[in-house]
Structure formats: structure tokens, C-alpha cells
Design a protein around this motif. Structure first.
Motif, short mmCIF file in Angstrom:
data_model
loop_
_atom_site.label_atom_id
_atom_site.label_comp_id
_atom_site.label_asym_id
_atom_site.label_seq_id
_atom_site.Cartn_x
_atom_site.Cartn_y
_atom_site.Cartn_z
N ALA A 1 4.15 26.81 -16.93
CA ALA A 1 3.73 25.61 -17.66
C ALA A 1 2.57 26.00 -18.58
N TYR A 2 2.77 25.83 -19.88
CA TYR A 2 1.78 26.27 -20.86
C TYR A 2 1.36 25.09 -21.73
N ASP A 3 0.07 24.74 -21.68
CA ASP A 3 -0.42 23.62 -22.50
C ASP A 3 -1.47 24.06 -23.51
N GLY A 4 -1.69 25.37 -23.63
CA GLY A 4 -2.68 25.86 -24.58
C GLY A 4 -4.10 25.84 -24.06
N GLY A 5 -4.32 25.29 -22.87
CA GLY A 5 -5.66 25.24 -22.30
C GLY A 5 -6.10 26.58 -21.74
N SER A 6 -7.38 26.67 -21.38
CA SER A 6 -7.94 27.94 -20.94
C SER A 6 -7.29 28.44 -19.66
N SER A 7 -6.99 27.54 -18.72
CA SER A 7 -6.39 28.00 -17.47
C SER A 7 -4.94 28.43 -17.69
N ALA A 8 -4.23 27.78 -18.63
CA ALA A 8 -2.86 28.19 -18.94
C ALA A 8 -2.86 29.54 -19.65
N MET A 9 -3.83 29.76 -20.55
CA MET A 9 -3.93 31.05 -21.23
C MET A 9 -4.28 32.15 -20.24
N LYS A 10 -5.12 31.81 -19.27
CA LYS A 10 -5.48 32.78 -18.23
C LYS A 10 -4.24 33.12 -17.40
N ALA A 11 -3.38 32.12 -17.14
CA ALA A 11 -2.17 32.37 -16.38
C ALA A 11 -1.26 33.35 -17.11
N VAL A 12 -1.09 33.17 -18.42
CA VAL A 12 -0.25 34.08 -19.21
C VAL A 12 -0.84 35.48 -19.22
N ASP A 13 -2.16 35.58 -19.38
CA ASP A 13 -2.82 36.88 -19.36
C ASP A 13 -2.63 37.56 -18.01
N HIS A 14 -2.71 36.79 -16.93
CA HIS A 14 -2.50 37.34 -15.59
C HIS A 14 -1.08 37.86 -15.42
N ILE A 15 -0.11 37.10 -15.90
CA ILE A 15 1.29 37.53 -15.81
C ILE A 15 1.47 38.84 -16.57
N ALA A 16 0.87 38.94 -17.76
CA ALA A 16 1.01 40.14 -18.58
C ALA A 16 0.42 41.37 -17.90
N ARG A 17 -0.67 41.18 -17.16
CA ARG A 17 -1.36 42.31 -16.54
C ARG A 17 -0.83 42.65 -15.15
N SER A 18 -0.11 41.73 -14.54
CA SER A 18 0.30 41.91 -13.15
C SER A 18 1.57 42.74 -13.02
N SER A 19 1.64 43.51 -11.95
CA SER A 19 2.86 44.27 -11.65
C SER A 19 3.87 43.43 -10.88
N LEU A 20 3.56 42.16 -10.67
CA LEU A 20 4.47 41.29 -9.93
C LEU A 20 5.62 40.77 -10.78
N PHE A 21 5.41 40.59 -12.10
CA PHE A 21 6.35 39.83 -12.90
C PHE A 21 7.40 40.62 -13.68
N PRO A 22 7.20 41.91 -13.96
CA PRO A 22 8.28 42.64 -14.64
C PRO A 22 9.59 42.54 -13.88
N ARG A 23 10.68 42.42 -14.63
CA ARG A 23 12.05 42.28 -14.10
C ARG A 23 12.35 40.89 -13.54
N LEU A 24 11.37 39.98 -13.63
CA LEU A 24 11.66 38.59 -13.30
C LEU A 24 11.99 37.84 -14.59
N GLN A 25 12.78 36.77 -14.48
CA GLN A 25 13.10 35.94 -15.63
C GLN A 25 11.97 34.93 -15.83
N VAL A 26 11.26 35.05 -16.94
CA VAL A 26 10.10 34.20 -17.20
C VAL A 26 10.42 33.22 -18.32
N HIS A 27 10.12 31.95 -18.09
CA HIS A 27 10.38 30.91 -19.08
C HIS A 27 9.09 30.14 -19.32
N LEU A 28 8.60 30.15 -20.57
CA LEU A 28 7.40 29.43 -20.96
C LEU A 28 7.77 28.06 -21.50
N VAL A 29 7.14 27.02 -20.98
CA VAL A 29 7.49 25.68 -21.45
C VAL A 29 6.22 24.86 -21.68
#
Length: 283
Positions: free
Chosen positions: A169-197
Motif C-alpha cells: 500500500a503506497y500513499d506517498g507518505g514517509s512511512s510508505a516511502m520507508k516501506a518501499v526503501d526497506h523492500i528494495a534493501r531487503s533480501s526477503l523480497f526478491p523472487r516474490l511478486q510485488v504489486h504497488l497500489v
């Protein structure tokens, strides 16, 4: 290496917390630390039950009460260690190999604060030991931990299932931007299907924000799809999770238009309450 801190309390959600911790550990290689906290309610009863009775009888009764308190404290400790032993067996059975346990005394939030510096994520069940008696309510400790923690909080669903599709869930707020940054840096999310809405009316600003978030993920090797959907966030997101078979929801704990307060955002609270999949919250 930062640890996966998994809070277990012997509730029906503890098994799910353990299995999700093992899943994260297998994907990231991070060690798991299982934590059980003996809270204030489990401390020995300090009330004077002797009443106005003769001095000799009072002394004997106080000695007996002290012995009972000591026995109770010992049993509570045994129960806590048994919960941790069972949890460790579950995590190891699910495939994790580097697992430690810690029995703590005091307040749960204080215990989390003391271990947070070495945590990459904190796992907790949606509800605690009274879950069957309060199905419409969130655990009181969950909200306290979300508003106090500076690390991602993974709220486990009642039952574990393999995670393949992730809704962000992305609303442009600071916590949502932090969530996207976390996903980008984390080794948990590669090879998962990610959908931004984003939920709201279509605009160039919203579309541009989604594209920026998508580009950040692409630079980390994560290909995400995007969408802007109309409606109210709690209803639209919940319907997407159910209809499209998402296995996990990632969202900010606070919306960008909300002044930070002592309670988590109303949309966040409703999503955690109603979603039957794990919810990862970012402050």
C-alpha cells in the motif's frame, strides 16, 4: 547479523509466528531469537491476605503465602521456558537452523526496546492468549509495539501459508516511502511478486509517485506492477487481498496526512484487524 525477533506467548498465534520466523530466516539467512516475557500480571501476588488475626497465626500464614508465591513464580518460569522450548522446536522443524531463546521479566514493550537495536524485524501475533475471546479486537501489546518500534513489525496471521504475492500500500507518505526503501534493501523480497497500489483518484502526482517507487524496486532487481484504485483504503485493499490472492500486505503504520499521535492510523488498524494474511507495518 541482525536478528529476527519473534515474540511468543503460548497463544494460538504462536505457531504461526514461529513458522513465519522460519520462512524469513530461510530467505534471509538471519538468525531467529524467540522471546517470551513474563509480564506484571504473572508476578507474585503481593496482597496481604492475613487480615486481623492473632499474631502467631498471622506469622504462620504470611510464611505460607510467601512459600506459595515462590512456588507460583517457579511454575510461571517453568511455563515460560516450556513455551520457548516448544517454539524453538517448531522453528527448527520449519527449516531454521540458527535459533536462540530468551526469557525476560517485566513489560513487553520494554523488552522489545532493549532488543530492537539488534533486530531486523519484530514478529508478533495479531492477538494474544485471549484471542478466542476477543476475535474482533487486536492484542493490546500489538498496538503498543507498533507505535514504539522503529523496526518493521510483522503481524502474523492465525495460520501460516507460503508467501508468493505481496501487496504494498503506497500513499506517498514517509512511512510508505520507508516501506518501499526497506523492500528494495531487503533480501526477503526478491523472487516474490510485488504489486504497488495507491487508493484514491487518479492524478499525475500519484502516478509519478508510483513510478518512482517502482523504479526504486527495479534498481534493486525487483520487478513490481502498479495500480491506482478508487475507494476507501481499508475496503479497497481488503478486497484486493481477498480477490487477487495476495499472501502478505506491506503498509505504513501512519498515513502521510495524519499527524503522528499515540495510536496507529485508523486505516492501518482496520487492515490488521480484518486481513487474514500477515501485515508488515513500517513507521
Amino acid at each position: 547479523m541482525e536478528k529476527i525477533i519473534a515474540l511468543v506467548d503460548g497463544s494460538i498465534y504462536s505457531a504461526s509466528v514461529c513458522e513465519h520466523a522460519a520462512w524469513i530466516a530461510q530467505r534471509t539467512g538471519a538468525p531467529v531469537e524467540l522471546v517470551h516475557v513474563l509480564g506484571r500480571r504473572e508476578a507474585a501476588d503481593k496482597h496481604d491476605l492475613s487480615g486481623a488475626i492473632a499474631l502467631g497465626a498471622r506469622t504462620q500464614l504470611m510464611q505460607e503465602l510467601a512459600e506459595l508465591d515462590a512456588q507460583r513464580a517457579k511454575l510461571v518460569g517453568h511455563r515460560g521456558r516450556a513455551i520457548l522450548d516448544d517454539a524453538r522446536a517448531l522453528v527448527e522443524k520449519a527449516g531454521a537452523t540458527d535459533v536462540t531463546t530468551r526469557l525476560r521479566h517485566g513489560d513487553l514493550v520494554d523488552a522489545v526496546a532493549e532488543t530492537e537495536a539488534e533486530a531486523r524485524v519484530i514478529l508478533i501475533g495479531k492477538r494474544g492468549e485471549a484471542a478466542d475471546f476477543a476475535k474482533g479486537h487486536l492484542g493490546s501489546n500489538l498496538e503498543r509495539i507498533v507505535r514504539a518500534s522503529h523496526k518493521p513489525v510483522f503481524v502474523a496471521s492465525r495460520a501460516f501459508r507460503p508467501i508468493e504475492k505481496v501487496l504494498v500500500a503506497y500513499d506517498g507518505g514517509s512511512s510508505a516511502m520507508k516501506a518501499v526503501d526497506h523492500i528494495a534493501r531487503s533480501s526477503l523480497f526478491p523472487r516474490l511478486q510485488v504489486h504497488l497500489v495507491t487508493v484514491g483518484s487518479h492524478s499525475a502526482e500519484l502516478a509519478g509517485g508510483l513510478e518512482d517507487a517502482k523504479a526504486m524496486l527495479r534498481s534493486a532487481g525487483i520487478e513490481a506492477t502498479t495500480a491506482i484504485v478508487p475507494g476507501q483504503p481499508e475496503k479497497a485493499l481488503g478486497e484486493m487481498v481477498e480477490r487477487d490472492g495476495f499472501d502478505m500486505l506491506v503498509m505504513g503504520a501512519y498515513g502521510h496526512s495524519r499527524i503522528r499521535s499515540l495510536i496507529i492510523g485508523s486505516t492501518t488498524t482496520e487492515m490488521v484487524r480484518s486481513c487474514k494474511v500477515p501485515v508488515v507495518l513500517m513507521r
